[in-house]
Design a protein around this motif. Structure first.
Motif, PDB file in Angstrom:
ATOM      1  N   VAL A  31       0.857  -1.181   0.000  1.00  0.00           N
ATOM      2  CA  VAL A  31       0.000   0.000   0.000  1.00  0.00           C
ATOM      3  C   VAL A  31       0.891   1.228   0.000  1.00  0.00           C
ATOM      4  O   VAL A  31       1.876   1.299   0.748  1.00  0.00           O
ATOM      5  N   ALA A  32       0.578   2.191  -0.839  1.00  0.00           N
ATOM      6  CA  ALA A  32       1.397   3.401  -0.943  1.00  0.00           C
ATOM      7  C   ALA A  32       1.112   4.330   0.227  1.00  0.00           C
ATOM      8  O   ALA A  32      -0.025   4.738   0.445  1.00  0.00           O
ATOM      9  N   GLY A  33       2.168   4.653   0.978  1.00  0.00           N
ATOM     10  CA  GLY A  33       2.056   5.640   2.032  1.00  0.00           C
ATOM     11  C   GLY A  33       2.449   7.012   1.515  1.00  0.00           C
ATOM     12  O   GLY A  33       2.616   7.233   0.311  1.00  0.00           O
ATOM     13  N   HIS A  34       2.625   7.941   2.427  1.00  0.00           N
ATOM     14  CA  HIS A  34       2.994   9.306   2.038  1.00  0.00           C
ATOM     15  C   HIS A  34       4.345   9.297   1.320  1.00  0.00           C
ATOM     16  O   HIS A  34       5.317   8.713   1.797  1.00  0.00           O
ATOM     17  N   GLY A  35       4.394   9.923   0.152  1.00  0.00           N
ATOM     18  CA  GLY A  35       5.630  10.011  -0.608  1.00  0.00           C
ATOM     19  C   GLY A  35       6.017   8.740  -1.331  1.00  0.00           C
ATOM     20  O   GLY A  35       7.128   8.644  -1.854  1.00  0.00           O
ATOM     21  N   GLY A  72       0.736   7.525  -3.365  1.00  0.00           N
ATOM     22  CA  GLY A  72       0.340   7.962  -2.042  1.00  0.00           C
ATOM     23  C   GLY A  72       0.195   9.469  -1.976  1.00  0.00           C
ATOM     24  O   GLY A  72       0.359  10.184  -2.977  1.00  0.00           O
ATOM     25  N   THR A  73      -0.081   9.965  -0.788  1.00  0.00           N
ATOM     26  CA  THR A  73      -0.214  11.403  -0.601  1.00  0.00           C
ATOM     27  C   THR A  73       1.145  12.078  -0.743  1.00  0.00           C
ATOM     28  O   THR A  73       2.191  11.473  -0.504  1.00  0.00           O
ATOM     29  N   GLY A  74       1.119  13.328  -1.160  1.00  0.00           N
ATOM     30  CA  GLY A  74       2.353  14.095  -1.256  1.00  0.00           C
ATOM     31  C   GLY A  74       3.220  13.746  -2.439  1.00  0.00           C
ATOM     32  O   GLY A  74       4.395  14.121  -2.480  1.00  0.00           O
TER      33      GLY A  74
END
Length: 339
Positions: A31-35, A72-74
């Motif tokens: 799962v893609a996290g921030h950045g 992901g975010t960012g």
């Protein structure tokens, strides 16, 4: 299972799955996290002679290519479906050398497939800043070789300073030596490649070597009878450093390429080093900028990538892929599609 993806890991000892060390196993879907971004891998690289993973069960695959499956975010500048390459070095991106454009020297760098999990899985999560966009016209099996080996050769060429009419000698025509040969020729150098294997010499000639020579039991000084401006060798080669000082032209440069067993001290005749003003430089890894420039060359059709890829396999052919790695004396690359 939808919550799992298939990954290929290294087993320290052969097991019930077959005679080799590669195993296909289930891993939690990333799962893609921030950045971060999730990449669907279409081709991952295995290198003959590469060091085995430090920990049993590590996912293999030293570099790869695929398409972005999620972001992901960012994360800016990436979209789902973008073709990308995955790096041969995972770096921090924030230290002084990373910010200076020399990420290959990052003190925190880690080698995928050796120090940490590699890229030979259906989907992997990657720091988005380490991904490099690849033209959809460059097949994934070939794009994967760019961060994996071609960029190492390109980085070494930059360290050497090769241009038109510079005479170059490359000792060894494995995957790395072949791309040093090709890139030196593209830069306008006059290239001599040395290798005792007929097939390797033929490949080097096809990639632009002006001359291909055998070494056998002869000394390097007996093979290279004319001085050369640049000499590329794989470390460690005990005879080479001393011999290099005698085959290099005044103002010449010895470029020592990285290898998994580079270690130890090699004596250099300092009288020749000083009186001929010779340089000795090392070259290890590559930078994202190197990869970008090479992928542009490949998209333009100016870079030949298939010659150093010795085999392409699916995940159902792991035994054949491992056999190719173990039997290939030419040091060519093996690519596996994990889907």
């Amino acid at each position: 299972m939808s919550g799992e993806v298939r990954a290929v890991v290294h087993a320290a000892t052969p097991g019930d799955g077959g005679p080799g060390h590669l195993r296909a196993v289930g891993r939690p879907a990333p799962v893609a996290g921030h950045g971060q971004a999730v990449v669907e891998v279409h081709a991952a690289l295995l290198r003959p002679g590469a060091a085995p993973p430090l920990v049993d069960g590590t996912v293999v695959g030293t570099a790869a290519a695929g398409v972005v499956a999620a972001v992901g975010t960012g994360v800016g500048g990436l979209q789902v479906g973008d073709a990308v390459t995955l790096p041969a070095l995972v770096t921090c991106g924030t230290c002084g050398v990373c910010r200076a454009g020399r990420a290959n020297l990052c003190p925190a760098r880690q080698r995928p497939g050796i120090d940490v999990d590699g890229w030979l899985a259906e989907r992997v999560v990657v720091p988005a800043g380490l991904l490099v966009s690849a033209a959809a016209t460059v097949p994934a099996a070939l794009a994967a070789s760019v961060p994996g080996i071609v960029a190492d050769a390109y980085h070494a060429l930059k360290r050497a300073g090769v241009g038109p009419d510079v005479s170059v000698a490359v000792v060894g025509a494995d995957a790395l030596g072949l791309h040093v040969t090709q890139l030196a020729a593209l830069a306008g150098g006059v290239v001599t490649t040395l290798d005792d294997r007929p097939a390797a010499r033929e490949r080097a000639a096809d990639l632009g070597a002006d001359e291909v020579l055998t070494v056998g039991d002869r000394a390097l000084t007996d093979v290279l009878v004319e001085p050369v401006d640049r000499l590329f060798v794989r470390g460690p080669q005990p005879l080479t450093a001393a011999a290099a000082a005698r085959v290099l032209a005044p103002g010449g440069r010895l470029v020592v390429l990285d290898s998994d067993d580079v270690a130890g001290d090699v004596p250099m005749p300092t009288d020749l080093l000083v009186r001929r003003e010779l340089d000795v430089v090392g070259a290890t890894g590559s930078t994202p900028e190197d990869v970008v420039e090479l992928l542009d060359l490949a998209a333009e059709g100016r870079l030949i990538l298939h010659t150093a890829v010795g085999g392409r396999f699916t995940v159902s052919e792991l035994g054949d892929a491992e056999a190719a790695l173990g039997s290939d004396e030419d040091g060519l690359l093996v690519v596996v599609d994990p889907r």
